[in-house]
Design a protein around this motif. Structure first.
Motif, PDB file in Angstrom:
ATOM      1  N   ILE A 114     -10.068 -29.023  14.828  1.00 20.15           N
ATOM      2  CA  ILE A 114     -10.026 -30.814  13.729  1.00 20.15           C
ATOM      3  C   ILE A 114      -9.301 -30.661  12.674  1.00 20.15           C
ATOM      4  O   ILE A 114      -8.314 -31.090  12.925  1.00 20.15           O
ATOM      5  N   ILE A 115      -9.517 -29.081  11.736  1.00 15.02           N
ATOM      6  CA  ILE A 115      -7.926 -29.447  10.991  1.00 15.02           C
ATOM      7  C   ILE A 115      -5.869 -29.142  11.385  1.00 15.02           C
ATOM      8  O   ILE A 115      -5.855 -30.200  10.433  1.00 15.02           O
ATOM      9  N   PHE A 116      -6.420 -28.457  12.363  1.00 15.51           N
ATOM     10  CA  PHE A 116      -5.564 -28.131  13.169  1.00 15.51           C
ATOM     11  C   PHE A 116      -4.548 -29.788  12.937  1.00 15.51           C
ATOM     12  O   PHE A 116      -3.235 -29.960  13.007  1.00 15.51           O
ATOM     13  N   ASN A 117      -5.764 -30.707  14.068  1.00 16.07           N
ATOM     14  CA  ASN A 117      -4.933 -32.097  15.271  1.00 16.07           C
ATOM     15  C   ASN A 117      -5.040 -32.799  13.844  1.00 16.07           C
ATOM     16  O   ASN A 117      -4.196 -33.661  13.111  1.00 16.07           O
ATOM     17  N   GLY A 118      -5.810 -32.911  12.134  1.00 18.24           N
ATOM     18  CA  GLY A 118      -5.800 -33.885  11.456  1.00 18.24           C
ATOM     19  C   GLY A 118      -4.904 -33.288  10.768  1.00 18.24           C
ATOM     20  O   GLY A 118      -3.945 -35.354  10.471  1.00 18.24           O
ATOM     21  N   VAL A 119      -3.918 -32.549  10.726  1.00 20.04           N
ATOM     22  CA  VAL A 119      -2.944 -32.081   9.374  1.00 20.04           C
ATOM     23  C   VAL A 119      -1.767 -32.342  10.159  1.00 20.04           C
ATOM     24  O   VAL A 119      -0.859 -33.184  10.325  1.00 20.04           O
ATOM     25  N   PHE A 120      -2.072 -31.740  11.642  1.00 21.93           N
ATOM     26  CA  PHE A 120      -0.943 -33.454  12.411  1.00 21.93           C
ATOM     27  C   PHE A 120      -0.520 -34.246  12.685  1.00 21.93           C
ATOM     28  O   PHE A 120       0.729 -34.838  12.733  1.00 21.93           O
ATOM     29  N   VAL A 121      -1.258 -34.962  13.107  1.00 17.36           N
ATOM     30  CA  VAL A 121      -1.703 -36.586  13.203  1.00 17.36           C
ATOM     31  C   VAL A 121      -1.561 -37.010  11.872  1.00 17.36           C
ATOM     32  O   VAL A 121      -0.851 -38.016  11.885  1.00 17.36           O
ATOM     33  N   GLY A 122      -2.070 -36.563  10.199  1.00 15.38           N
ATOM     34  CA  GLY A 122      -1.592 -37.356   9.327  1.00 15.38           C
ATOM     35  C   GLY A 122      -0.200 -37.015   9.413  1.00 15.38           C
ATOM     36  O   GLY A 122       0.188 -37.797   8.114  1.00 15.38           O
ATOM     37  N   GLY A 123       0.370 -35.546   9.531  1.00 22.44           N
ATOM     38  CA  GLY A 123       2.348 -35.372   9.076  1.00 22.44           C
ATOM     39  C   GLY A 123       2.715 -36.626  10.231  1.00 22.44           C
ATOM     40  O   GLY A 123       3.496 -36.885   9.587  1.00 22.44           O
ATOM     41  N   VAL A 124       2.944 -37.283  11.322  1.00 22.91           N
ATOM     42  CA  VAL A 124       3.218 -37.606  12.556  1.00 22.91           C
ATOM     43  C   VAL A 124       3.139 -39.274  11.610  1.00 22.91           C
ATOM     44  O   VAL A 124       4.146 -39.958  11.467  1.00 22.91           O
ATOM     45  N   MET A 125       2.290 -39.474  10.774  1.00 18.02           N
ATOM     46  CA  MET A 125       1.534 -41.277  10.722  1.00 18.02           C
ATOM     47  C   MET A 125       2.443 -41.173   8.839  1.00 18.02           C
ATOM     48  O   MET A 125       2.880 -42.428   8.964  1.00 18.02           O
ATOM     49  N   LEU A 126       2.359 -40.307   8.359  1.00 16.99           N
ATOM     50  CA  LEU A 126       3.693 -39.658   6.951  1.00 16.99           C
ATOM     51  C   LEU A 126       4.584 -39.826   7.474  1.00 16.99           C
ATOM     52  O   LEU A 126       5.480 -40.835   6.879  1.00 16.99           O
ATOM     53  N   ALA A 127       5.203 -39.032   7.906  1.00 17.37           N
ATOM     54  CA  ALA A 127       6.612 -39.087   8.916  1.00 17.37           C
ATOM     55  C   ALA A 127       7.302 -39.896   9.512  1.00 17.37           C
ATOM     56  O   ALA A 127       7.652 -40.954   9.083  1.00 17.37           O
ATOM     57  N   GLN A 128       6.098 -40.832  10.083  1.00 13.21           N
ATOM     58  CA  GLN A 128       6.831 -41.906  10.238  1.00 13.21           C
ATOM     59  C   GLN A 128       6.609 -43.419   9.467  1.00 13.21           C
ATOM     60  O   GLN A 128       7.441 -44.672   8.825  1.00 13.21           O
ATOM     61  N   TYR A 129       5.755 -43.068   8.139  1.00  8.95           N
ATOM     62  CA  TYR A 129       6.319 -44.362   7.655  1.00  8.95           C
ATOM     63  C   TYR A 129       6.616 -43.921   6.610  1.00  8.95           C
ATOM     64  O   TYR A 129       7.471 -45.133   5.862  1.00  8.95           O
ATOM     65  N   LEU A 130       6.950 -42.558   5.795  1.00  8.21           N
ATOM     66  CA  LEU A 130       7.871 -42.638   5.523  1.00  8.21           C
ATOM     67  C   LEU A 130       9.042 -42.671   5.538  1.00  8.21           C
ATOM     68  O   LEU A 130      10.671 -42.568   4.711  1.00  8.21           O
ATOM     69  N   THR A 131       9.637 -42.398   6.867  1.00  5.32           N
ATOM     70  CA  THR A 131      11.445 -42.097   7.060  1.00  5.32           C
ATOM     71  C   THR A 131      12.055 -42.715   8.450  1.00  5.32           C
ATOM     72  O   THR A 131      12.800 -42.267   8.575  1.00  5.32           O
ATOM     73  N   ASN A 132      10.288 -42.609   8.981  1.00  8.23           N
ATOM     74  CA  ASN A 132      10.593 -44.330  10.004  1.00  8.23           C
ATOM     75  C   ASN A 132      11.657 -43.048  11.075  1.00  8.23           C
ATOM     76  O   ASN A 132      12.772 -43.842  11.924  1.00  8.23           O
ATOM     77  N   PHE A 133      11.012 -42.302  11.490  1.00  6.96           N
ATOM     78  CA  PHE A 133      11.638 -41.436  12.509  1.00  6.96           C
ATOM     79  C   PHE A 133      11.961 -42.129  14.122  1.00  6.96           C
ATOM     80  O   PHE A 133      13.225 -41.589  14.477  1.00  6.96           O
ATOM     81  N   LEU A 134      11.017 -43.037  14.443  1.00  8.19           N
ATOM     82  CA  LEU A 134      10.908 -42.828  16.110  1.00  8.19           C
ATOM     83  C   LEU A 134      12.207 -44.407  15.580  1.00  8.19           C
ATOM     84  O   LEU A 134      12.789 -45.069  16.285  1.00  8.19           O
ATOM     85  N   ASN A 135      13.023 -44.994  14.430  1.00  9.02           N
ATOM     86  CA  ASN A 135      14.085 -46.343  14.386  1.00  9.02           C
ATOM     87  C   ASN A 135      13.732 -47.411  15.160  1.00  9.02           C
ATOM     88  O   ASN A 135      14.240 -47.879  16.019  1.00  9.02           O
ATOM     89  N   VAL A 136      12.792 -47.861  14.728  1.00  7.48           N
ATOM     90  CA  VAL A 136      12.415 -48.799  15.228  1.00  7.48           C
ATOM     91  C   VAL A 136      12.850 -50.370  14.185  1.00  7.48           C
ATOM     92  O   VAL A 136      12.356 -49.896  12.438  1.00  7.48           O
ATOM     93  N   SER A 137      12.515 -51.097  13.660  1.00  3.79           N
ATOM     94  CA  SER A 137      13.215 -52.538  12.971  1.00  3.79           C
ATOM     95  C   SER A 137      11.896 -52.687  11.983  1.00  3.79           C
ATOM     96  O   SER A 137      10.846 -51.850  11.914  1.00  3.79           O
TER      97      SER A 137
END
Length: 137
Positions: A11-34
């Motif tokens: 649960i902790i592993f998945n939570g950290v992963f999901v939180g990291g992905v969400m934060l990375a998209q929010y901060l860096t826009n790694f998906l390169n969306v408009s």
């Protein structure tokens, strides 16, 4: 208790992963969306990660989800129904949710990124099985 140490670690592993992905998209826009699609992608990513993670939650042990993915028809129907409803909301009824509709390429990138929660969980379980097999001799 209901949650043992092994489950808690996953649960902790998945939570950290999901939180990291969400934060990375929010901060860096790694998906390169408009910029217009940004809030819709975050909203969709959150919903889809939860849907895909529901499959992970069906197999709390070290067994792969792919061995039993079609056994629970209600789960599959629920997954498809929620996904379709989410598409309708984001594409047609987006204003109350303060998001913008997504382009086809943004949908594909978001779906693949959300599915990564399954891939990472499968790698975690595979590694666990290998370590367990190795330690047993």
């Amino acid at each position: 208790g209901i949650v043992n140490v092994k489950m808690l670690l996953r649960i902790i592993f998945n939570g950290v992963f999901v939180g990291g992905v969400m934060l990375a998209q929010y901060l860096t826009n790694f998906l390169n969306v408009s910029n217009a699609e940004s809030s819709g992608v975050i909203f969709t990513l959150f919903i889809l990660v939860q849907l895909f993670n529901a499959f992970n939650s069906r197999e709390l042990g070290a067994r792969s989800i792919f061995k039993s993915i079609t056994e629970n028809k209600i789960m599959l129907i629920t997954f498809i129904s929620v996904f379709v409803l989410h598409v309708v909301i984001v594409q047609f009824f987006y204003q109350p949710f303060a998001v913008s509709p997504l382009s086809f390429s943004s949908w594909i990138k978001t779906i693949i990124t959300a599915f990564s929660v399954v891939v990472v969980s499968e790698i975690y379980k595979f590694s666990y099985r290998k370590v367990k097999k190795f330690t047993k001799g």
